[in-house]
Write a protein that holds these residues in place. Structure first.
Motif, PDB file in Angstrom:
ATOM      1  N   GLY A 122      12.864 -43.946  -0.032  1.00 50.49           N
ATOM      2  CA  GLY A 122      12.612 -43.643  -1.432  1.00 50.49           C
ATOM      3  C   GLY A 122      12.450 -44.874  -2.293  1.00 50.49           C
ATOM      4  N   ARG A 123      12.990 -45.998  -1.880  1.00 51.71           N
ATOM      5  CA  ARG A 123      12.850 -47.216  -2.675  1.00 51.71           C
ATOM      6  C   ARG A 123      11.515 -47.878  -2.340  1.00 51.71           C
ATOM      7  NH1 ARG A 123      17.829 -50.992  -2.564  1.00 51.71           N
ATOM      8  NH2 ARG A 123      17.974 -50.502  -0.371  1.00 51.71           N
ATOM      9  N   GLY A 124      10.740 -48.204  -3.369  1.00 50.77           N
ATOM     10  CA  GLY A 124       9.462 -48.857  -3.165  1.00 50.77           C
ATOM     11  C   GLY A 124       8.356 -47.925  -2.724  1.00 50.77           C
ATOM     12  N   ASN A 157       2.317 -46.282  -1.841  1.00 50.99           N
ATOM     13  CA  ASN A 157       1.252 -45.355  -2.180  1.00 50.99           C
ATOM     14  C   ASN A 157       0.098 -46.072  -2.877  1.00 50.99           C
ATOM     15  OD1 ASN A 157       0.119 -42.761  -2.202  1.00 50.99           O
ATOM     16  ND2 ASN A 157       0.721 -42.510  -4.334  1.00 50.99           N
ATOM     17  N   ILE A 158       0.390 -47.022  -3.742  1.00 48.55           N
ATOM     18  CA  ILE A 158      -0.657 -47.763  -4.447  1.00 48.55           C
ATOM     19  C   ILE A 158      -1.559 -48.480  -3.458  1.00 48.55           C
ATOM     20  CG2 ILE A 158      -1.070 -49.768  -5.932  1.00 48.55           C
ATOM     21  CD1 ILE A 158       1.422 -48.879  -7.539  1.00 48.55           C
ATOM     22  N   PHE A 159      -0.966 -49.149  -2.478  1.00 47.67           N
ATOM     23  CA  PHE A 159      -1.763 -49.900  -1.507  1.00 47.67           C
ATOM     24  C   PHE A 159      -2.630 -48.972  -0.663  1.00 47.67           C
ATOM     25  CE2 PHE A 159       1.895 -52.874  -2.107  1.00 47.67           C
ATOM     26  CZ  PHE A 159       1.180 -53.809  -2.837  1.00 47.67           C
ATOM     27  N   ILE A 160      -2.088 -47.858  -0.240  1.00 46.15           N
ATOM     28  CA  ILE A 160      -2.851 -46.906   0.568  1.00 46.15           C
ATOM     29  C   ILE A 160      -3.981 -46.296  -0.248  1.00 46.15           C
ATOM     30  CG2 ILE A 160      -2.712 -44.687   1.780  1.00 46.15           C
ATOM     31  CD1 ILE A 160      -1.599 -47.124   3.322  1.00 46.15           C
ATOM     32  N   GLU A 161      -3.692 -45.931  -1.495  1.00 46.35           N
ATOM     33  CA  GLU A 161      -4.739 -45.358  -2.352  1.00 46.35           C
ATOM     34  C   GLU A 161      -5.868 -46.352  -2.575  1.00 46.35           C
ATOM     35  OE1 GLU A 161      -5.134 -42.280  -3.344  1.00 46.35           O
ATOM     36  OE2 GLU A 161      -3.260 -41.638  -2.427  1.00 46.35           O
ATOM     37  N   ARG A 162      -5.547 -47.619  -2.742  1.00 46.05           N
ATOM     38  CA  ARG A 162      -6.590 -48.646  -2.908  1.00 46.05           C
ATOM     39  C   ARG A 162      -7.427 -48.777  -1.637  1.00 46.05           C
ATOM     40  NH1 ARG A 162      -3.390 -53.534  -5.934  1.00 46.05           N
ATOM     41  NH2 ARG A 162      -3.126 -52.459  -7.927  1.00 46.05           N
ATOM     42  N   LEU A 163      -6.756 -48.734  -0.499  1.00 50.42           N
ATOM     43  CA  LEU A 163      -7.476 -48.824   0.772  1.00 50.42           C
ATOM     44  C   LEU A 163      -8.458 -47.659   0.916  1.00 50.42           C
ATOM     45  CD1 LEU A 163      -7.787 -50.148   3.600  1.00 50.42           C
ATOM     46  CD2 LEU A 163      -6.052 -48.520   4.364  1.00 50.42           C
ATOM     47  N   TRP A 164      -7.987 -46.428   0.673  1.00 43.23           N
ATOM     48  CA  TRP A 164      -8.861 -45.265   0.801  1.00 43.23           C
ATOM     49  C   TRP A 164      -9.999 -45.311  -0.209  1.00 43.23           C
ATOM     50  CZ3 TRP A 164      -8.791 -43.699   5.270  1.00 43.23           C
ATOM     51  CH2 TRP A 164      -7.625 -43.409   5.977  1.00 43.23           C
ATOM     52  N   ARG A 165      -9.702 -45.764  -1.437  1.00 46.73           N
ATOM     53  CA  ARG A 165     -10.763 -45.869  -2.438  1.00 46.73           C
ATOM     54  C   ARG A 165     -11.839 -46.850  -1.967  1.00 46.73           C
ATOM     55  NH1 ARG A 165      -8.905 -48.458  -7.640  1.00 46.73           N
ATOM     56  NH2 ARG A 165      -9.329 -50.290  -6.399  1.00 46.73           N
TER      57      ARG A 165
END
Length: 73
Positions: free
Chosen positions: A3-5, A10-18
């Motif tokens: 739960g920490r971080g 999620n931000i890094f994964i979303e950027r990768l998929w984008r």
């Protein structure tokens, strides 16, 4: 995950998929799963081996992973 971080992950994964969608998937008409596998696989190879990353001081993830740069990144 504990739960920490989690939001940062999620931000890094979303950027990768984008990046994948806008640089590879949306630019091609994919007829079937084989086309998608070929295009996406090719893009991930490019992303890891050829595309320089500003957060890695202009080096590729492959160079950093293999330690070809020593402690530069």
């Amino acid at each position: 995950m504990d739960g920490r971080g989690r939001y940062l992950d999620n931000i890094f994964i979303e950027r990768l998929w984008r990046s994948l969608k806008y640089e590879a998937v949306y630019l091609r008409e994919l007829a079937d799963g084989r086309d998608a596998e070929r295009v996406i696989g090719s893009w991930f190879r490019f992303y890891g081996e050829s595309r320089p990353h500003s957060s890695l001081r202009g080096h590729t993830p492959g160079e950093v992973y293999r330690g070809a740069l020593g402690e530069a990144a």
